[in-house]
Enzyme design. Structure first.
Site, PDB file in Angstrom:
ATOM      1  N   HIS A 170      -0.830  10.232  -1.843  1.00  0.00           N
ATOM      2  CA  HIS A 170      -1.748   9.796  -0.798  1.00  0.00           C
ATOM      3  C   HIS A 170      -3.188   9.988  -1.258  1.00  0.00           C
ATOM      4  O   HIS A 170      -3.481  10.841  -2.095  1.00  0.00           O
ATOM      5  CB  HIS A 170      -1.494  10.582   0.483  1.00  0.00           C
ATOM      6  CG  HIS A 170      -0.125  10.365   1.044  1.00  0.00           C
ATOM      7  ND1 HIS A 170       0.312   9.137   1.476  1.00  0.00           N
ATOM      8  CD2 HIS A 170       0.924  11.224   1.220  1.00  0.00           C
ATOM      9  CE1 HIS A 170       1.549   9.234   1.908  1.00  0.00           C
ATOM     10  NE2 HIS A 170       1.953  10.481   1.758  1.00  0.00           N
TER      11      HIS A 170
ATOM     12  N   CYS B 274      -4.458   5.356  -1.419  1.00  0.00           N
ATOM     13  CA  CYS B 274      -5.408   4.723  -0.512  1.00  0.00           C
ATOM     14  C   CYS B 274      -6.839   5.098  -0.927  1.00  0.00           C
ATOM     15  O   CYS B 274      -7.095   6.209  -1.387  1.00  0.00           O
ATOM     16  CB  CYS B 274      -5.166   5.192   0.923  1.00  0.00           C
ATOM     17  SG  CYS B 274      -3.585   4.679   1.612  1.00  0.00           S
TER      18      CYS B 274
END
Length: 419
Positions: free
Chosen positions: A79, A121
């Protein structure tokens, strides 16, 4: 280095195996794991990358002992959020820490060329305005500095994962470069060609109806080299072309929504009223946790904006609230947001005017302090909550202090939950 939490997860319908495409082979069997679980930390990652054995804790102790004639390839998947990469254990990895390690490795002549593929991301924020293009380091990222990356081979796609799976099997950027590497002759295909293939697939042929903006950073001349120099000399192609997805049934999922997918599917597949009620409660709990952190961040930013000293900072740096909003190239959307305050939405979710092409934050210690202050008051930022480093970076750039955020963060009546 891997969290190593998939193969043995109770939610894995094929215990001991991992798959990243429908009908594909087990990609877990035989994989050497040097660092797993609690040993996969930001400090260990940087030590391994730097070749600094004394600083490494746990597992095999292997590091990248590269020299001036070596080519180095690094692939990261986890992430991400503005200015940070997530780690299975411990604090986030901040962009300035990664860049400092890369610069030192270059100065110490520990490689001839280095290539990094980063799946996360807002991965572009790790390099934008930071990576010197003269270091012989070439980077591609799954997303730009302002957007989510995407999951793929999700339930509902064609081909879909087997019905026992309730999650996406892979990340769109990662699956794209790996499948390209499987099918093409990497002795002939250049890094540039692979970049273009991956960019087209991830952007849905440049439409961006789904997907993200795959970007390049650093020493772009490296992309003229054969991909085999970094991804392996044995990949000479299997004669196949194209990918598994059928364009008529494409359905990828933004990474921050992928976590909710199994919960939503559990609701849809519930076979009894009690099971449906339990599944709906689990989904609502996850949605409530997200709502809590979103509202808490907006509340804190709103409280800070009410301080006379912050009003003065706005005036000194941007000419005041109205001028700052007028200078925004993309006015913030305030639909369905409780505050309906465009300035709050600007600080929470948008880059401030004048920072195009610049690093996310002017003072990285301020950002680290903001995250620490927030977590001390509100609980740990999870893979959803970590996106609010955008707000913390904006506050740092505005001149708000760590102490001020700490005082404005979650009030005492708000419970500490994982955010």
């Amino acid at each position: 280095m891997m969290a190593d939490d998939i193969a043995t997860s109770p939610a894995n319908p094929h215990s001991g195996q991992v798959f990243n495409r429908p009908g594909g082979p087990d990609v877990y069997d035989g994989v050497p794991i040097d660092y797993s679980g609690p040993d996969v930390t930001a400090d260990n990652f940087l030590s391994v990358l730097a070749g600094a054995e004394p600083a490494v804790i746990g597992s095999s102790g292997k590091v990248i002992k590269s020299g001036p004639d070596d080519r180095v390839f690094v692939f990261y998947a986890d992430h991400g959020a503005p200015g940070i990469l997530g780690m299975p254990t411990g604090p986030f990895l901040y962009a300035d820490q990664l860049i400092d390690t890369l610069h030192r490795k270059a100065e110490n002549r520990q490689f001839a060329d280095m290539v990094l593929y980063i799946e996360a991301c807002e991965a572009g924020s790790m390099f934008e305005g930071l990576l010197n293009d003269s270091l012989n380091i070439y980077v591609t990222t799954a997303a730009n500095a302002h957007e989510s990356s995407w999951g793929t081979y999700c339930p509902g796609m064609h081909p879909s994962p087997p019905p026992e799976f309730t999650t996406c099997l892979g990340d769109l950027y990662s699956v794209s470069w790996m499948e390209n590497s499987d099918h093409e002759n990497l002795l002939e295909e250049t890094l540039e060609k692979q970049f273009e293939v991956v960019k087209e697939r991830v952007s849905r042929n440049g439409t961006y109806m789904q997907g993200s903006h795959v970007l390049q950073f650093g020493s772009l001349a490296i992309d003229e080299e054969p991909a085999a120099d970094y991804l392996g000399q044995d990949n000479t192609g299997d004669g196949m072309s194209g990918f598994l997805e059928d364009p008529a049934y494409m359905y990828d999922v933004p990474q921050r929504e992928a976590e909710l997918l199994p919960l939503r599917i559990a609701v849809d597949r519930a076979s009894s009223g009690a099971e449906a009620q339990q599944a709906a409660a689990a989904l609502q709990q996850a949605l409530d946790a997200r709502s809590f952190v979103d509202q808490a961040v907006r509340h804190a930013v709103s409280a800070l904006l009410s301080l006379p000293e912050v009003t003065r900072l706005l005036q000194d740096k941007y000419g005041g609230k109205e001028q700052l909003l007028a200078d925004m190239k993309q006015p913030p959307s305030v639909g369905n947001v409780a505050t309906m305050d465009p300035l709050v939405e600007t600080l929470v979710g948008y880059p401030l005017p004048g920072r195009q092409g610049l690093p996310l934050v002017e003072d990285w210690d301020c950002l680290r302090g903001m995250v620490a202050a927030w977590e001390a008051s509100c609980g740990t930022l999870d893979q959803y909550g970590m996106q609010h480093t955008r707000a913390f970076a904006n506050l740092c750039n505005l001149g708000v202090s760590i102490k001020q955020l700490g005082e404005a963060a979650c009030s005492s009546e708000q419970s500490n939950v994982a955010l």
